[in-house]
Each structure stands twice: as structure tokens, then as C-alpha cells.
Design an enzyme around this catalytic site. Structure first.
Site, PDB file in Angstrom:
ATOM      1  CD  GLU A   1      28.879 -44.492  65.375  1.00 43.01           C
ATOM      2  OE1 GLU A   1      28.837 -45.040  66.492  1.00 43.01           O
ATOM      3  OE2 GLU A   1      27.993 -44.635  64.514  1.00 43.01           O
TER       4      GLU A   1
ATOM      5  CD  GLU B   1      14.126 -33.973  37.333  1.00 45.11           C
ATOM      6  OE1 GLU B   1      15.127 -33.277  37.098  1.00 45.11           O
ATOM      7  OE2 GLU B   1      14.191 -35.078  37.929  1.00 45.11           O
TER       8      GLU B   1
ATOM      9  N   GLY C   1      37.603 -43.488  68.422  1.00 45.21           N
ATOM     10  CA  GLY C   1      38.082 -43.116  69.743  1.00 45.21           C
ATOM     11  C   GLY C   1      39.036 -41.950  69.653  1.00 45.21           C
TER      12      GLY C   1
ATOM     13  CG  ASP D   1      33.650 -49.411  72.724  1.00 40.82           C
ATOM     14  OD1 ASP D   1      34.077 -49.614  73.876  1.00 40.82           O
ATOM     15  OD2 ASP D   1      33.602 -48.277  72.212  1.00 40.82           O
TER      16      ASP D   1
END
Length: 375
Positions: free
Chosen positions: A309, A59, A311, A209
Site C-alpha cells: 500500500e 483429507e 506511495g 499518513d
């Protein structure tokens, strides 16, 4: 142009919503808000959006953008969320608007924040300004689903991202999972990382990973990175604990001794390679970190959204415990025939117990298909 017609209210509110979306990934834990000011003769004379947490609200930007202040007389203000009525990092917008010679304020939705929750609307009405609430309400709620969820439940909105083959595997039999989906899907995930407050993985994903969980394929802010490491045994050489974003990493553990040692500033600096991130000690349930307590604590820290994310084990545990709000499931046109399934043991044994996604959509992303749905 009759600015009071239903059609025009929706037209201008849609413009305000489009403006609000520009603040995605920059305003949390605040909501995204857009504002459009239309003069008495139906012309847009001002617009603005909340650009960054701690800075001026939509605003204020809209009013400041007006070149001729006379156009404010009997003007209509369109704002995607009820103007705030409390003093936070910025002054209350409801009071600022009430001092202007405007005639009407059109609001998409009421603010669920207990500090506001109707007080801004009441203040405007008490100052002789007509207020209409509910124009494009569902679109406004969808835009700020993270903020609304956090305000309502006190914990972050949890989205589970899964990438699987057409026959339901997220990794091959040897554990390798890179890459099941294509580059377009991976780019989309990086865009999500820039928009969520935090990205979370379990200890197995972190170990196998060695992800960075950073934003690389798009521009945007780097999210907070959270890893669940119950026994506190992950090697500190992993990317999450040793790259330039190390201070953005939070470890969730039930190991009292390890977390207590790491939480002590003096003991930390005495270590040769001390961890510069945050360690949160939580309760242990069935040999694992208490997930409900974990998300409650994260919510208390102002984290409104978490992209998981994980497993198979973490994803299955979250679904089993009913903690997933939204599923983003990438399906690649590939077959493995064996390996690690997406989900296992989620507590469903009969067809009548089946988990059905709501408001589901299918989107083609490169060669992949993305299934989006809510639990």
C-alpha cells in the site's frame, strides 16, 4: 449417477474448491485445500477443508466427517491439491488415503512443494488406487497463487494496491490523500489485509499518513506489518510502532548501527520505549533498501504474500524493477488536476516498451472502478 464422468468430476471438484476457499487467510504458509468424498453410487458422504495452519489437512477432515465407513468402499476422493507424502506438522495424507478401500482419487493439481511434487500421487498409484490429475487445474492454481509463487520463486507474491483519481493522482498538491476512494473500496482493502500474510508501506506513507495497516472493517486475522525505513529515522510514536499490534511490525533498514542496536535483546530492553517488533538489516542500493533482497528474506521467513500500500516512490520502484505480480488499481470518479501521480519514472520511454497487464478485469466497487491485472 456415474461418478467417473468428466461432468461429475468437475462438479465435485468445484465443491472441493469452494470448501478450500474457506481456509483463506488462516492456513498460510500452507495452501488452501478442500476435499469431497463421493460413494460408489454417486452420493457425497464426506467433506472437509484445511482450516488452520498446523492443524489437520482437508483429507483428514473429510474422512472424519463420514458417518458410515462402509460407504468408503470403491469411493472417489476429490482433492484440490495432491495429497502430501511427507511428515510435516501433520501425518502424510497420501499414506492415510492409501489405507482406505477407495477406488479413485481425483486431483486438481500437483503440489509444487519439492517435498511432495508427485510423490503423493505415486504412492497412491503404487497402492492400487486410480489417480486422475488436472480436473479444474486452472481454478486450483488461481486459488493458491500465493502458495505456488512462493514455492516456485522463494519470495512472496506481491500485489500492489493503488487508489487514484480519474486523472491519475493519489494525493492532492498539499499531500492529503484521505479519502480518494469510497467506503466500499476501503472495506475491500481491509478484506485483502486479512487474506495476505503482510502489508507493506514505505517511510513516506508511514510518516505522512501514520497508518495502522490493521483489519478493522471486516473480521479476520491481523497481517504482519512491514515498513521500509532505510535510514531508520521514523519516530517510534507512529501507530506502526506503538499500538497493540506493535510486535507484528517489521522494519526494513540499511542502517547497520541502528539495526544492530535494536537487534540486541539486552540493549533493546535498556531503552525507555524499546520497539517490540522486528528489525531486518539489508543492503543499500542507490540510497535505498535493496528491494530484491528484502523480498527474498521475507520469503525465507515464510511470508507467501505481501500487499503493498505504498506511495508514488515505492510503487514506481517496484514496477520499474519488475517485482509486482498483480496490480489492484482503484479509480475514483474524481478529479484533482494536480498533486502526486500514481507512477513516475518506471523505466518506460517508448510505446513499444509499454507495460501491459494480463488477465485484466474491471469491477465496479461502490462508485469506484477496480482494475485488476497481472504483470
Amino acid at each position: 449417477m456415474n461418478t467417473n464422468s468428466k461432468h461429475n468430476h468437475e462438479y465435485w471438484m468445484q465443491e472441493a474448491l469452494s470448501l478450500a476457499e474457506k481456509g483463506k487467510g488462516a492456513v498460510s504458509p500452507n495452501p488452501m485445500v478442500g476435499c469431497v468424498i463421493v460413494s460408489e453410487n454417486g452420493e457425497k458422504v464426506g467433506e472437509g477443508f484445511h482450516k488452520k495452519f498446523g492443524e489437520a489437512h482437508a483429507e483428514v477432515h473429510a474422512v472424519q466427517s463420514i458417518k458410515d465407513r462402509d460407504t468408503l468402499k470403491n469411493a472417489t476422493v476429490y482433492v484440490t491439491l495432491e495429497p502430501c507424502s511427507h511428515q510435516g506438522k501433520t501425518p502424510p495424507c497420501a499414506q492415510m488415503l492409501a489405507k482406505l478401500p477407495i477406488q479413485t482419487v481425483v486431483v486438481a493439481m500437483q503440489d509444487p512443494n519439492p517435498s511432495v511434487n508427485g510423490k503423493g500421487i505415486l504412492h497412491l498409484r503404487n497402492n492400487g488406487i486410480e489417480v486422475e490429475v488436472g480436473v479444474l487445474k486452472k481454478k486450483a492454481e488461481k486459488l493458491n497463487e500465493f502458495f505456488i509463487h512462493h514455492q516456485t520463486f522463494g519470495r512472496p507474491f506481491i500485489t500492489l494496491k493503488v487508489a487514484q483519481t480519474s486523472d491519475g493522482y493519489i494525493a492532492a498538491a498539499d499531500g492529503e490523500s484521505q479519502w480518494i476512494t469510497g467506503k466500499e473500496s476501503r472495506r475491500m482493502v481491509h478484506q485483502w489485509r486479512a487474506e495476505y500474510d503482510a502489508v507493506l508501506v514505505g517511510r513516506t506513507t508511514a510518516m505522512v499518513d501514520n497508518p495502522s495497516l490493521t483489519v478493522r472493517h471486516v473480521s479476520g486475522r491481523q497481517p504482519r506489518r512491514i515498513v521500509i525505513d532505510g535510514p531508520y529515522e521514523l519516530p517510534k510514536e507512529l501507530n506502526l510502532f506503538s499500538d497493540k499490534f506493535e510486535e507484528k511490525t517489521t522494519i526494513l533498514t540499511w542502517n547497520k548501527e541502528a539495526s544492530a542496536t535494536d537487534a540486541d535483546p539486552m540493549l533493546k530492553v535498556m531503552k525507555q520505549n524499546y520497539f517490540r517488533g522486528e528489525v531486518i538489516q539489508l543492503s543499500k542500493v542507490d540510497g535505498h533498501v535493496d528491494l530484491r533482497q528484502a523480498f527474498k528474506v521475507l520469503g525465507e521467513k515464510g511470508i507467501t504474500s505481501v500487499l503493498v500500500e505504498g506511495g508514488q516512490q515505492l510503487s514506481s520502484a517496484l514496477v520499474r524493477q519488475g517485482m509486482v505480480d498483480k496490480l489492484e488499481l482503484f479509480i475514483a470518479p474524481k478529479l484533482l488536476g494536480a498533486g502526486t501521480r500514481s507512477f513516475i519514472n518506471i523505466g518506460i520511454n517508448k510505446m513499444k516498451e509499454i507495460a501491459e497487464l494480463k488477465d485484466s478485469t474491471w469491477t465496479k466497487v461502490g462508485n469506484d472502478i477496480l482494475l485488476t491485472g497481472y504483470f
